[in-house]
Scaffold this motif. Structure first.
Motif, mmCIF file in Angstrom:
data_model
loop_
_atom_site.group_PDB
_atom_site.id
_atom_site.type_symbol
_atom_site.label_atom_id
_atom_site.label_comp_id
_atom_site.label_asym_id
_atom_site.label_seq_id
_atom_site.Cartn_x
_atom_site.Cartn_y
_atom_site.Cartn_z
ATOM 1 N N CYS A 69 0.838 -1.212 0.000
ATOM 2 C CA CYS A 69 0.000 0.000 0.000
ATOM 3 C C CYS A 69 0.869 1.257 0.000
ATOM 4 C CB CYS A 69 -0.940 -0.001 1.194
ATOM 5 S SG CYS A 69 -2.261 -1.214 1.038
ATOM 6 N N ALA A 70 1.983 1.228 0.736
ATOM 7 C CA ALA A 70 2.896 2.373 0.729
ATOM 8 C C ALA A 70 3.503 2.569 -0.660
ATOM 9 C CB ALA A 70 3.995 2.176 1.774
ATOM 10 N N GLU A 71 3.770 1.464 -1.331
ATOM 11 C CA GLU A 71 4.368 1.557 -2.660
ATOM 12 C C GLU A 71 3.382 2.075 -3.703
ATOM 13 O OE1 GLU A 71 7.173 -0.894 -5.711
ATOM 14 O OE2 GLU A 71 7.135 -1.366 -3.599
ATOM 15 N N LEU A 72 2.114 2.022 -3.407
ATOM 16 C CA LEU A 72 1.117 2.521 -4.351
ATOM 17 C C LEU A 72 1.241 4.029 -4.573
ATOM 18 C CD1 LEU A 72 -2.058 0.432 -3.473
ATOM 19 C CD2 LEU A 72 -0.506 0.170 -5.415
ATOM 20 N N MET A 73 1.799 4.757 -3.602
ATOM 21 C CA MET A 73 1.958 6.213 -3.786
ATOM 22 C C MET A 73 2.923 6.543 -4.926
ATOM 23 S SD MET A 73 1.799 7.848 0.000
ATOM 24 C CE MET A 73 3.307 7.051 0.435
ATOM 25 N N PRO A 74 4.182 6.077 -4.869
ATOM 26 C CA PRO A 74 5.046 6.388 -6.011
ATOM 27 C C PRO A 74 4.602 5.684 -7.298
ATOM 28 C CG PRO A 74 6.229 5.043 -4.400
ATOM 29 C CD PRO A 74 4.921 5.420 -3.796
ATOM 30 N N LEU A 75 3.968 4.515 -7.157
ATOM 31 C CA LEU A 75 3.482 3.817 -8.343
ATOM 32 C C LEU A 75 2.363 4.620 -9.016
ATOM 33 C CD1 LEU A 75 3.645 1.294 -10.137
ATOM 34 C CD2 LEU A 75 1.968 0.229 -8.631
ATOM 35 N N ALA A 76 1.475 5.189 -8.216
ATOM 36 C CA ALA A 76 0.390 6.013 -8.784
ATOM 37 C C ALA A 76 0.954 7.239 -9.497
ATOM 38 C CB ALA A 76 -0.589 6.426 -7.687
ATOM 39 N N ALA A 77 1.969 7.876 -8.894
ATOM 40 C CA ALA A 77 2.593 9.031 -9.544
ATOM 41 C C ALA A 77 3.263 8.622 -10.853
ATOM 42 C CB ALA A 77 3.603 9.677 -8.597
ATOM 43 N N GLY A 110 4.897 17.612 -15.633
ATOM 44 C CA GLY A 110 5.810 18.204 -14.661
ATOM 45 C C GLY A 110 5.305 18.045 -13.237
ATOM 46 N N CYS A 111 3.997 18.246 -13.040
ATOM 47 C CA CYS A 111 3.411 18.031 -11.705
ATOM 48 C C CYS A 111 3.598 16.586 -11.269
ATOM 49 C CB CYS A 111 1.924 18.368 -11.718
ATOM 50 S SG CYS A 111 1.559 20.108 -11.636
ATOM 51 N N GLY A 112 3.418 15.664 -12.195
ATOM 52 C CA GLY A 112 3.598 14.251 -11.877
ATOM 53 C C GLY A 112 5.028 13.942 -11.465
ATOM 54 N N LEU A 113 5.999 14.571 -12.116
ATOM 55 C CA LEU A 113 7.400 14.361 -11.748
ATOM 56 C C LEU A 113 7.690 14.894 -10.349
ATOM 57 C CD1 LEU A 113 9.086 15.272 -15.143
ATOM 58 C CD2 LEU A 113 9.017 13.013 -14.082
ATOM 59 N N ILE A 114 7.121 16.044 -10.031
ATOM 60 C CA ILE A 114 7.285 16.603 -8.680
ATOM 61 C C ILE A 114 6.648 15.673 -7.655
ATOM 62 C CG2 ILE A 114 6.616 18.513 -7.162
ATOM 63 C CD1 ILE A 114 6.798 20.319 -9.703
ATOM 64 N N LEU A 115 5.458 15.201 -7.952
ATOM 65 C CA LEU A 115 4.781 14.283 -7.038
ATOM 66 C C LEU A 115 5.559 12.975 -6.863
ATOM 67 C CD1 LEU A 115 1.060 14.724 -8.115
ATOM 68 C CD2 LEU A 115 2.115 15.459 -5.977
ATOM 69 N N GLY A 117 8.827 12.552 -7.045
ATOM 70 C CA GLY A 117 9.963 12.823 -6.165
ATOM 71 C C GLY A 117 9.542 12.880 -4.705
ATOM 72 N N ALA A 118 8.439 13.563 -4.426
ATOM 73 C CA ALA A 118 7.943 13.653 -3.049
ATOM 74 C C ALA A 118 7.434 12.298 -2.560
ATOM 75 C CB ALA A 118 6.835 14.696 -2.964
ATOM 76 N N ALA A 119 6.761 11.558 -3.420
ATOM 77 C CA ALA A 119 6.221 10.249 -3.034
ATOM 78 C C ALA A 119 7.333 9.267 -2.707
ATOM 79 C CB ALA A 119 5.332 9.691 -4.149
ATOM 80 N N ASN A 120 8.462 9.365 -3.403
ATOM 81 C CA ASN A 120 9.601 8.493 -3.088
ATOM 82 C C ASN A 120 10.117 8.749 -1.679
ATOM 83 O OD1 ASN A 120 9.683 7.027 -5.460
ATOM 84 N ND2 ASN A 120 11.041 8.479 -6.470
ATOM 85 N N ASP A 150 15.793 12.124 -6.208
ATOM 86 C CA ASP A 150 14.425 12.609 -5.999
ATOM 87 C C ASP A 150 14.359 14.123 -6.143
ATOM 88 O OD1 ASP A 150 13.607 9.987 -5.470
ATOM 89 O OD2 ASP A 150 13.988 10.208 -3.323
ATOM 90 N N LEU A 151 15.350 14.809 -5.613
ATOM 91 C CA LEU A 151 15.389 16.272 -5.741
ATOM 92 C C LEU A 151 15.555 16.687 -7.200
ATOM 93 C CD1 LEU A 151 17.558 17.211 -2.647
ATOM 94 C CD2 LEU A 151 15.102 17.526 -2.930
ATOM 95 N N TYR A 152 16.427 15.984 -7.927
ATOM 96 C CA TYR A 152 16.604 16.286 -9.348
ATOM 97 C C TYR A 152 15.316 16.019 -10.120
ATOM 98 C CZ TYR A 152 21.641 16.368 -8.398
ATOM 99 O OH TYR A 152 22.877 16.653 -7.906
ATOM 100 N N LEU A 153 14.598 14.982 -9.727
ATOM 101 C CA LEU A 153 13.325 14.662 -10.354
ATOM 102 C C LEU A 153 12.337 15.817 -10.179
ATOM 103 C CD1 LEU A 153 11.978 12.284 -11.857
ATOM 104 C CD2 LEU A 153 11.210 11.457 -9.646
ATOM 105 N N MET A 154 12.331 16.394 -8.987
ATOM 106 C CA MET A 154 11.441 17.526 -8.738
ATOM 107 C C MET A 154 11.874 18.761 -9.520
ATOM 108 S SD MET A 154 10.241 17.196 -4.798
ATOM 109 C CE MET A 154 11.553 16.370 -3.931
ATOM 110 N N VAL A 155 13.176 18.979 -9.640
ATOM 111 C CA VAL A 155 13.674 20.117 -10.424
ATOM 112 C C VAL A 155 13.285 19.943 -11.893
ATOM 113 C CG1 VAL A 155 15.783 21.244 -11.268
ATOM 114 C CG2 VAL A 155 15.545 20.683 -8.846
ATOM 115 N N VAL A 156 13.450 18.740 -12.428
ATOM 116 C CA VAL A 156 13.047 18.472 -13.807
ATOM 117 C C VAL A 156 11.536 18.651 -13.948
ATOM 118 C CG1 VAL A 156 12.872 16.658 -15.566
ATOM 119 C CG2 VAL A 156 15.005 16.998 -14.339
ATOM 120 N N GLY A 157 10.780 18.253 -12.932
ATOM 121 C CA GLY A 157 9.334 18.445 -12.953
ATOM 122 C C GLY A 157 8.959 19.916 -13.084
#
Length: 181
Positions: A69-77, A110-115, A117-120, A150-157
């Protein structure tokens, strides 16, 4: 064939290849999540920092289910990102890679990429709690892991979001200029 036709044909071919890749990536991601938590030894698939928290022996079904269930967060993003890429590929195949809808889809990508990174980072914290929680014990450990990836992922987002806004504005200016005689 002229240069414009060749570029359009390449864009359609690239869109089709991207669609196949998207289906494969989504399917593999979902299968890996299920395999990690319900079939294989979880310790082998976790980052070393989380595997160190794992109790000896195998995990009970409650912890496996909670981890899934915890893994569903980054998987959903990730699935959201793949859906946005699918829409961009569809626009390329349809011959409209720079319309107003594509700019909006790029912003959402881009929003999905930010999400993601945060979800990870949140995933790491939740899994550390799931692996160390024991009722009545005082050895609960919470590890928040936000890696540079993860931070780079958010920057790219953020960059992709801005690109979407720029594409949208460029298309609006193009439409206004096409009305001028």
């Amino acid at each position: 064939m002229d240069g414009k036709t060749i570029r359009a044909t390449r864009l359609v071919g690239l869109g089709r290849v991207l669609k196949v890749f998207i289906w494969l990536a989504g399917s593999v991601s979902a299968c890996v999540a299920v395999l990690r938590w319900f079939v294989c030894d979880v310790r082998a698939f976790l980052p070393p920092t989380l595997a160190a928290f794992m109790p000896s022996g195998s995990l009970d079904m409650a912890r496996r289910s909670a981890g899934f269930c915890a893994e569903l967060m980054p998987l959903a993003a990730a699935i959201y990102i793949l859906v946005m890429l699918y829409r961009i590929a569809s626009a390329c195949i349809g011959g409209t890679p720079f319309g107003p809808k594509v700019g909006l889809v790029c912003s959402r990508l881009g929003c999905g990429l930010i999400l993601l990174g945060a979800a990870n980072g949140l995933y790491t914290a939740l899994v550390s709690v799931i692996l160390t929680y024991t009722p009545g014990a005082k050895n609960l450990r919470i590890s928040f892991g936000l890696s540079t990836a993860d931070l780079y992922l958010m920057v790219v987002g953020v960059a992709v979001m801005m690109l979407g806004y720029v594409m949208d504005e460029a298309y609006r200016i193009y439409q206004e200029n096409s009305l001028i005689i």
